[in-house]
Scaffold this active site. Sequence first.
Site, PDB file in Angstrom:
ATOM      1  N   HIS A 154      26.560  24.285  -2.710  1.00 42.27           N
ATOM      2  CA  HIS A 154      25.819  24.214  -1.450  1.00 42.27           C
ATOM      3  C   HIS A 154      25.973  22.862  -0.777  1.00 42.27           C
ATOM      4  O   HIS A 154      25.977  21.819  -1.432  1.00 42.27           O
ATOM      5  CB  HIS A 154      24.346  24.581  -1.638  1.00 42.27           C
TER       6      HIS A 154
ATOM      7  N   ASP B 232      23.516  16.160  -5.248  1.00 43.14           N
ATOM      8  CA  ASP B 232      23.111  17.566  -5.285  1.00 43.14           C
ATOM      9  C   ASP B 232      23.196  18.098  -3.859  1.00 43.14           C
ATOM     10  O   ASP B 232      22.305  17.825  -3.055  1.00 43.14           O
ATOM     11  CB  ASP B 232      21.693  17.658  -5.836  1.00 43.14           C
TER      12      ASP B 232
ATOM     13  N   GLU C  42      20.579  26.643   0.126  1.00 45.07           N
ATOM     14  CA  GLU C  42      20.202  26.718  -1.286  1.00 45.07           C
ATOM     15  C   GLU C  42      18.908  25.980  -1.579  1.00 45.07           C
ATOM     16  O   GLU C  42      18.081  26.447  -2.381  1.00 45.07           O
ATOM     17  CB  GLU C  42      21.334  26.157  -2.158  1.00 45.07           C
ATOM     18  N   GLU C  43      18.709  24.819  -0.963  1.00 52.31           N
ATOM     19  CA  GLU C  43      17.509  24.033  -1.247  1.00 52.31           C
ATOM     20  C   GLU C  43      16.225  24.760  -0.851  1.00 52.31           C
ATOM     21  O   GLU C  43      15.137  24.411  -1.309  1.00 52.31           O
ATOM     22  CB  GLU C  43      17.570  22.671  -0.543  1.00 52.31           C
TER      23      GLU C  43
ATOM     24  N   ASP D 188      26.315  23.547  -9.689  1.00 56.69           N
ATOM     25  CA  ASP D 188      25.133  22.778  -9.350  1.00 56.69           C
ATOM     26  C   ASP D 188      24.945  21.709 -10.420  1.00 56.69           C
ATOM     27  O   ASP D 188      25.517  21.789 -11.506  1.00 56.69           O
ATOM     28  CB  ASP D 188      23.896  23.666  -9.235  1.00 56.69           C
TER      29      ASP D 188
ATOM     30  N   HIS E 197      17.171  14.771  -7.243  1.00 58.79           N
ATOM     31  CA  HIS E 197      16.230  14.811  -6.110  1.00 58.79           C
ATOM     32  C   HIS E 197      15.510  13.473  -5.925  1.00 58.79           C
ATOM     33  O   HIS E 197      14.396  13.422  -5.408  1.00 58.79           O
ATOM     34  CB  HIS E 197      15.234  15.967  -6.244  1.00 58.79           C
TER      35      HIS E 197
END
Length: 344
Positions: free
Chosen positions: A69, A187, A221-222, A241, A321
């Site tokens: 993503h 990410d 995706e998030e 991922d 994150h």
Amino acid sequence: MNIDMSYVKDFMLKILSVPSPAGDTDVSINMLDEEFKKFGVTTVKTKKKALIATIEGEDNENQKMISAHIDTLGAIVREIKPNGRLKIVQIGGFAWSSVEGENVTIKTIKGKEFTGTILPDKASIHVHSDVVRETLRTDDNMEVRIDEFVKTKEDVLNIGINVGDFVYFEPRTVVTKEGFIKSRHLDDKACVAAIFGLVKYLKDNNIKPKYTTHFYINNYEELGHGIAIVPEKVKEHLALDIGTVADHQTSEETKVTICAKDSRTPYDFEFRKKLVDICEKNDIDYVVDVHYRYGSDASIAATNGFDVNFACAGPGVDATHHYERTHISSIENNVKLLVKYITE
């Protein structure tokens, strides 16, 4: 296996430099579309503006899909405060403390851009003393200080900023001499770069995959609603991922992580075993890990009812994150796994 890691690194730095929070990914998707076309790869866009690229293989009946993503964390202006500061709401899941003090760009609906900084509403310890240390950072007390002469709501409206405007976090990408890559949004841009490393390897070496392979570049995706289409003949979906590097996890920044389970579901045992066997047969550094607060394109697609086998793998990333870090060798191991996965 001679992977062009200089290309992978440079392309990763390029896509990291382009903001792409979920909901505002068109520029990045178009960039990836052009890059696929440079390699002669056919692409289509879904109605939700995700990108699917396809390389034809020798076996067209047992097709594979590899996803990653391009969308990232970010924020949207929720309210313009009377003092000219902005309240914002999160895109994706993160702790406010992870972005406190971060420089940002506010993009208006008309395309104007302004800079600012994310701060708590009581930021100065000289003024607020221990309140600064003790206050929990929440949606209600975090704000953006705009780098303009604005002191009222009207001032902000007059320069063109309004509710609904996107807020981009500065990635602060750094590559160290030891090969570590520090940045926001590894990410999942590290995995997107791995896909292009695979594509370049195939083209450089004139290799046709054993299986027709679709590359699905997801753009939501998030937010958990990315994969909307799985081509009819796809039998396996491998989501790329990040592996979560931390205490009590097995993931490492130099290895590819093969996920056994995430917060939604276990991954198929035989599919996971196939990936492990590829790594062991080809001396690819890997670990198997279980991810706690985590979902991938593959597990989300599976729980949404797509009838396709599913697995997940990706480079080990520390402080996910947050201000993330990985190592170039982890991405290289990821590319090597992909090469063997679609050619053997």
